[in-house]
Write a protein that holds these residues in place. Structure first.
Motif, PDB file in Angstrom:
ATOM      1  N   LEU A   1       0.828  -1.208   0.000  1.00  0.00           N
ATOM      2  CA  LEU A   1       0.000   0.000   0.000  1.00  0.00           C
ATOM      3  C   LEU A   1       0.861   1.257   0.000  1.00  0.00           C
ATOM      4  CD1 LEU A   1      -2.804  -1.054   2.527  1.00  0.00           C
ATOM      5  CD2 LEU A   1      -3.001  -0.797   0.044  1.00  0.00           C
ATOM      6  N   ARG A   2       1.930   1.233   0.788  1.00  0.00           N
ATOM      7  CA  ARG A   2       2.813   2.401   0.807  1.00  0.00           C
ATOM      8  C   ARG A   2       3.455   2.642  -0.553  1.00  0.00           C
ATOM      9  NH1 ARG A   2       5.931   1.703   6.646  1.00  0.00           N
ATOM     10  NH2 ARG A   2       4.258   2.588   7.932  1.00  0.00           N
ATOM     11  N   ARG A   3       3.871   1.539  -1.186  1.00  0.00           N
ATOM     12  CA  ARG A   3       4.478   1.709  -2.520  1.00  0.00           C
ATOM     13  C   ARG A   3       3.459   2.256  -3.512  1.00  0.00           C
ATOM     14  NH1 ARG A   3       6.867  -3.240  -1.024  1.00  0.00           N
ATOM     15  NH2 ARG A   3       5.268  -4.409  -2.197  1.00  0.00           N
ATOM     16  N   ALA A   4       2.232   1.760  -3.415  1.00  0.00           N
ATOM     17  CA  ALA A   4       1.192   2.268  -4.322  1.00  0.00           C
ATOM     18  C   ALA A   4       0.919   3.748  -4.069  1.00  0.00           C
ATOM     19  CB  ALA A   4      -0.094   1.446  -4.157  1.00  0.00           C
ATOM     20  N   GLU A   5       0.859   4.137  -2.762  1.00  0.00           N
ATOM     21  CA  GLU A   5       0.629   5.538  -2.442  1.00  0.00           C
ATOM     22  C   GLU A   5       1.784   6.410  -2.913  1.00  0.00           C
ATOM     23  OE1 GLU A   5      -1.191   8.959  -0.874  1.00  0.00           O
ATOM     24  OE2 GLU A   5      -1.918   6.970  -1.454  1.00  0.00           O
ATOM     25  N   GLU A   6       3.008   5.932  -2.740  1.00  0.00           N
ATOM     26  CA  GLU A   6       4.166   6.694  -3.206  1.00  0.00           C
ATOM     27  C   GLU A   6       4.134   6.852  -4.719  1.00  0.00           C
ATOM     28  OE1 GLU A   6       7.489   4.575  -1.711  1.00  0.00           O
ATOM     29  OE2 GLU A   6       7.102   5.109   0.394  1.00  0.00           O
ATOM     30  N   SER A   7       3.743   5.785  -5.413  1.00  0.00           N
ATOM     31  CA  SER A   7       3.661   5.874  -6.879  1.00  0.00           C
ATOM     32  C   SER A   7       2.594   6.879  -7.297  1.00  0.00           C
ATOM     33  CB  SER A   7       3.349   4.489  -7.464  1.00  0.00           C
ATOM     34  OG  SER A   7       4.370   3.564  -7.144  1.00  0.00           O
ATOM     35  N   ARG A   8       1.447   6.852  -6.592  1.00  0.00           N
ATOM     36  CA  ARG A   8       0.379   7.782  -6.917  1.00  0.00           C
ATOM     37  C   ARG A   8       0.827   9.219  -6.690  1.00  0.00           C
ATOM     38  NH1 ARG A   8      -3.121  10.870  -4.650  1.00  0.00           N
ATOM     39  NH2 ARG A   8      -2.377  10.340  -2.545  1.00  0.00           N
ATOM     40  N   ARG A   9       1.488   9.451  -5.554  1.00  0.00           N
ATOM     41  CA  ARG A   9       1.941  10.807  -5.253  1.00  0.00           C
ATOM     42  C   ARG A   9       3.008  11.264  -6.242  1.00  0.00           C
ATOM     43  NH1 ARG A   9       2.602  10.808   1.355  1.00  0.00           N
ATOM     44  NH2 ARG A   9       0.380  10.493   1.846  1.00  0.00           N
ATOM     45  N   ALA A  10       3.908  10.343  -6.589  1.00  0.00           N
ATOM     46  CA  ALA A  10       4.952  10.710  -7.547  1.00  0.00           C
ATOM     47  C   ALA A  10       4.354  11.084  -8.887  1.00  0.00           C
ATOM     48  CB  ALA A  10       5.937   9.555  -7.706  1.00  0.00           C
ATOM     49  N   GLU A  11       3.375  10.307  -9.321  1.00  0.00           N
ATOM     50  CA  GLU A  11       2.706  10.624 -10.580  1.00  0.00           C
ATOM     51  C   GLU A  11       1.987  11.961 -10.504  1.00  0.00           C
ATOM     52  OE1 GLU A  11       1.583  10.311 -14.469  1.00  0.00           O
ATOM     53  OE2 GLU A  11       3.051   9.131 -13.313  1.00  0.00           O
ATOM     54  N   GLN A  12       1.332  12.202  -9.366  1.00  0.00           N
ATOM     55  CA  GLN A  12       0.630  13.473  -9.189  1.00  0.00           C
ATOM     56  C   GLN A  12       1.604  14.634  -9.189  1.00  0.00           C
ATOM     57  OE1 GLN A  12      -1.748  13.605  -5.667  1.00  0.00           O
ATOM     58  NE2 GLN A  12      -2.400  15.720  -5.968  1.00  0.00           N
ATOM     59  N   HIS A  13       2.732  14.434  -8.493  1.00  0.00           N
ATOM     60  CA  HIS A  13       3.738  15.492  -8.464  1.00  0.00           C
ATOM     61  C   HIS A  13       4.280  15.776  -9.863  1.00  0.00           C
ATOM     62  CE1 HIS A  13       4.645  14.668  -3.924  1.00  0.00           C
ATOM     63  NE2 HIS A  13       3.503  15.314  -4.131  1.00  0.00           N
ATOM     64  N   ARG A  14       4.491  14.730 -10.616  1.00  0.00           N
ATOM     65  CA  ARG A  14       5.016  14.935 -11.966  1.00  0.00           C
ATOM     66  C   ARG A  14       4.014  15.696 -12.845  1.00  0.00           C
ATOM     67  NH1 ARG A  14       7.662   9.898 -11.017  1.00  0.00           N
ATOM     68  NH2 ARG A  14       5.796   8.722 -11.631  1.00  0.00           N
ATOM     69  N   ARG A  15       2.741  15.347 -12.712  1.00  0.00           N
ATOM     70  CA  ARG A  15       1.730  16.067 -13.499  1.00  0.00           C
ATOM     71  C   ARG A  15       1.658  17.545 -13.086  1.00  0.00           C
ATOM     72  NH1 ARG A  15      -1.438  11.357 -12.581  1.00  0.00           N
ATOM     73  NH2 ARG A  15      -2.614  12.503 -10.963  1.00  0.00           N
ATOM     74  N   GLU A  16       1.683  17.790 -11.747  1.00  0.00           N
ATOM     75  CA  GLU A  16       1.637  19.169 -11.273  1.00  0.00           C
ATOM     76  C   GLU A  16       2.865  19.957 -11.730  1.00  0.00           C
ATOM     77  OE1 GLU A  16       1.298  18.764  -7.105  1.00  0.00           O
ATOM     78  OE2 GLU A  16      -0.818  18.159  -7.130  1.00  0.00           O
ATOM     79  N   ARG A  17       4.001  19.303 -11.668  1.00  0.00           N
ATOM     80  CA  ARG A  17       5.226  19.981 -12.088  1.00  0.00           C
ATOM     81  C   ARG A  17       5.162  20.375 -13.567  1.00  0.00           C
ATOM     82  NH1 ARG A  17      10.307  16.248 -12.333  1.00  0.00           N
ATOM     83  NH2 ARG A  17       8.914  15.414 -13.931  1.00  0.00           N
ATOM     84  N   ALA A  18       4.692  19.451 -14.411  1.00  0.00           N
ATOM     85  CA  ALA A  18       4.605  19.746 -15.845  1.00  0.00           C
ATOM     86  C   ALA A  18       3.640  20.896 -16.113  1.00  0.00           C
ATOM     87  CB  ALA A  18       4.173  18.496 -16.609  1.00  0.00           C
ATOM     88  N   ALA A  19       2.501  20.889 -15.387  1.00  0.00           N
ATOM     89  CA  ALA A  19       1.506  21.945 -15.611  1.00  0.00           C
ATOM     90  C   ALA A  19       2.024  23.293 -15.146  1.00  0.00           C
ATOM     91  CB  ALA A  19       0.202  21.596 -14.898  1.00  0.00           C
ATOM     92  N   GLN A  20       2.656  23.330 -13.979  1.00  0.00           N
ATOM     93  CA  GLN A  20       3.110  24.601 -13.433  1.00  0.00           C
ATOM     94  C   GLN A  20       4.353  25.112 -14.143  1.00  0.00           C
ATOM     95  OE1 GLN A  20       3.347  24.663  -9.213  1.00  0.00           O
ATOM     96  NE2 GLN A  20       1.295  23.766  -8.937  1.00  0.00           N
ATOM     97  N   ARG A  21       5.163  24.219 -14.677  1.00  0.00           N
ATOM     98  CA  ARG A  21       6.324  24.670 -15.431  1.00  0.00           C
ATOM     99  C   ARG A  21       5.895  25.387 -16.714  1.00  0.00           C
ATOM    100  NH1 ARG A  21      10.805  19.793 -15.132  1.00  0.00           N
ATOM    101  NH2 ARG A  21      11.686  20.388 -13.107  1.00  0.00           N
ATOM    102  N   ARG A  22       4.788  24.890 -17.301  1.00  0.00           N
ATOM    103  CA  ARG A  22       4.312  25.544 -18.516  1.00  0.00           C
ATOM    104  C   ARG A  22       3.810  26.942 -18.229  1.00  0.00           C
ATOM    105  NH1 ARG A  22       2.274  20.266 -19.518  1.00  0.00           N
ATOM    106  NH2 ARG A  22       0.225  20.896 -18.643  1.00  0.00           N
ATOM    107  N   ALA A  23       3.256  27.149 -16.978  1.00  0.00           N
ATOM    108  CA  ALA A  23       2.705  28.457 -16.640  1.00  0.00           C
ATOM    109  C   ALA A  23       3.697  29.362 -15.921  1.00  0.00           C
ATOM    110  CB  ALA A  23       1.454  28.277 -15.753  1.00  0.00           C
ATOM    111  N   ALA A  24       4.856  28.842 -15.531  1.00  0.00           N
ATOM    112  CA  ALA A  24       5.809  29.641 -14.749  1.00  0.00           C
ATOM    113  C   ALA A  24       6.554  30.617 -15.649  1.00  0.00           C
ATOM    114  CB  ALA A  24       6.795  28.716 -14.052  1.00  0.00           C
ATOM    115  N   ALA A  25       6.882  31.730 -15.114  1.00  0.00           N
ATOM    116  CA  ALA A  25       7.682  32.717 -15.843  1.00  0.00           C
ATOM    117  C   ALA A  25       9.136  32.569 -15.478  1.00  0.00           C
ATOM    118  CB  ALA A  25       7.194  34.130 -15.511  1.00  0.00           C
ATOM    119  N   ASP A  26       9.986  33.072 -16.326  1.00  0.00           N
ATOM    120  CA  ASP A  26      11.404  32.972 -16.060  1.00  0.00           C
ATOM    121  C   ASP A  26      11.946  34.164 -15.289  1.00  0.00           C
ATOM    122  OD1 ASP A  26      11.518  30.586 -17.381  1.00  0.00           O
ATOM    123  OD2 ASP A  26      12.011  31.513 -19.314  1.00  0.00           O
ATOM    124  N   HIS A  27      11.063  35.087 -14.865  1.00  0.00           N
ATOM    125  CA  HIS A  27      11.554  36.260 -14.127  1.00  0.00           C
ATOM    126  C   HIS A  27      10.849  36.316 -12.797  1.00  0.00           C
ATOM    127  CE1 HIS A  27       7.719  38.214 -15.082  1.00  0.00           C
ATOM    128  NE2 HIS A  27       7.883  37.725 -16.320  1.00  0.00           N
TER     129      HIS A  27
END
Length: 388
Positions: free
Chosen positions: A203-229
């Motif tokens: 269960l812990r491994r599954a939860e870690e995988s879910r969180r990692a996937e969620q983090h990766r999706r959030e990172r991709a979305a926010q990187r597209r909207a982030a500014a460089d300044h």
């Protein structure tokens, strides 16, 4: 007139007199009989039967009658025995001598009186003999009863010993069975614990995988909207090369507000040790007030600094209504029961391979997340950046 040929000169024994002897006199007679029988080389069957009997059985009862019968029927043995006993015993054993009746008409009354006295003496002796015989038989009967009682008691004791031995055997077998049952139960419980631990790890491994996937999706979305300044009106945020941990430029000192600004750049994942920050800076508020204050602070910083804050609170310390899980890009997470916010933060750091910043003043937590490649910003430096 001379005695007939073949008759001994010793007076013969009297059966009635022998039976009426006292115990002491009879003991003397028995001793003489045994001595005489031992002195003979050969014994006939009646003599051998008496010689084989123990002395105790010849004192009274059937044993005494057997000796009397032997002496009454064996004149030679009786004569030899009489010679061995003392004079008073000899006189008592042979009985009173009755003088030869002479044809004397002058003494018939005296002879009749003597006969009467002899008969009375014989009757008295027989009565005494019978009394002693009854006593001996009673003693023998009591002895036999005592022997039977002892035998019965011994049988009862043996039964008790057998019963005790059986109970001890049953107790030993029960103890062995109990030990085997304990071993079986321990093995069953160990297996159950191992199964539960395996399920929990999965269960812990599954939860870690879910969180990692969620983090990766959030990172991709926010990187597209982030500014460089950086925020308008401020100096540009120093650019730092990505990595774990982040390598700051040589002109930026670690632990300063400037270093915090460089680490809290656009798109950076920021994991915040919630109660560590609020208890150090807003201990005047209750726990719910502290959470609301921190969530609002981070929500105001998101559009300015383009960070991705995730706040962790200990679930068992939360009371009342929990704040809204998300506000303007702020995530709030409460740990499950039995798991601390520190453990959740370490798991979150290990679950992602992107650069990550942990906000805390907890030295132990700093050591744990630093070992996993995370950057650490103190609470004072963090507040210095997000409050601007």
């Amino acid at each position: 007139m001379s005695e007939p040929e073949g008759r001994s000169s010793d007076p013969p024994v009297d059966r009635v007199a022998l039976e009426g002897l006292s115990s002491d006199d009879w003991a003397a007679v028995l001793a003489a009989v045994r001595a005489e029988l031992r002195a003979r080389d050969e014994l006939d069957e009646p003599q051998a039967a008496v010689a084989e009997q123990p002395t105790g059985r010849l004192v009274a009862g059937r044993g005494r009658a057997q000796v009397v019968e032997l002496l009454a029927g064996d004149a030679e043995l009786a004569a030899a025995v009489v010679q061995r006993v003392p004079g008073p015993v000899r006189a008592a054993a042979t009985g009173p001598e009755v003088p030869s009746a002479a044809p004397d008409a002058a003494t018939p009354a005296a002879s009749d009186d003597e006969v009467v006295r002899v008969r009375q003496r014989a009757r008295s002796l027989r009565e005494e003999r019978d009394a002693w015989r009854r006593r001996a038989e009673g003693a023998q009967s009591r002895a036999e009863q005592a022997e039977r009682a002892l035998a019965a008691q011994a049988a009862v004791q043996q039964d008790l010993r057998d019963t005790i031995a059986g109970l001890r055997q049953e107790l030993a077998e029960a103890g062995a069975e109990r030990d085997r049952a304990v071993v079986r139960e321990r093995r069953r419980r160990d297996g159950e614990v191992a199964r539960l631990e395996a399920d929990l790890a999965a269960l812990r491994r599954a939860e870690e995988s879910r969180r990692a996937e969620q983090h990766r999706r959030e990172r991709a979305a926010q990187r597209r909207a982030a500014a460089d300044h950086g925020p308008s009106g401020e100096a540009p945020v120093p650019r730092v090369p990505p990595g774990r941990p982040t390598r700051l430029p040589a002109d930026i000192a670690p632990g300063t507000t400037e270093a915090a600004r460089a680490l809290l750049g656009p798109g950076r994942l920021v994991l915040i040790d919630g109660y560590n920050l609020t208890l150090n800076h807003r201990a005047d508020l209750d726990l719910e007030g502290q959470r609301t204050w921190l969530v609002g602070l981070c929500a105001n910083a998101v559009p300015v600094h383009r960070i991705r804050p995730v706040i962790y609170f200990d679930g068992q310390r939360a009371s009342g209504v929990r704040p809204t899980p998300a506000r303007q890009g702020v995530q709030v997470r409460f740990t499950p029961e039995g798991i601390t916010a520190d453990d959740e933060l370490v798991l979150a750091v290990e679950a992602t391979d992107e650069p990550v910043v942990v906000v805390t003043d907890d030295r132990e937590l700093v050591e744990r997340v630093t070992a996993s490649g995370a950057d650490v910003v103190g609470t004072v430096a963090f507040l210095g950046v997000v409050r601007r």
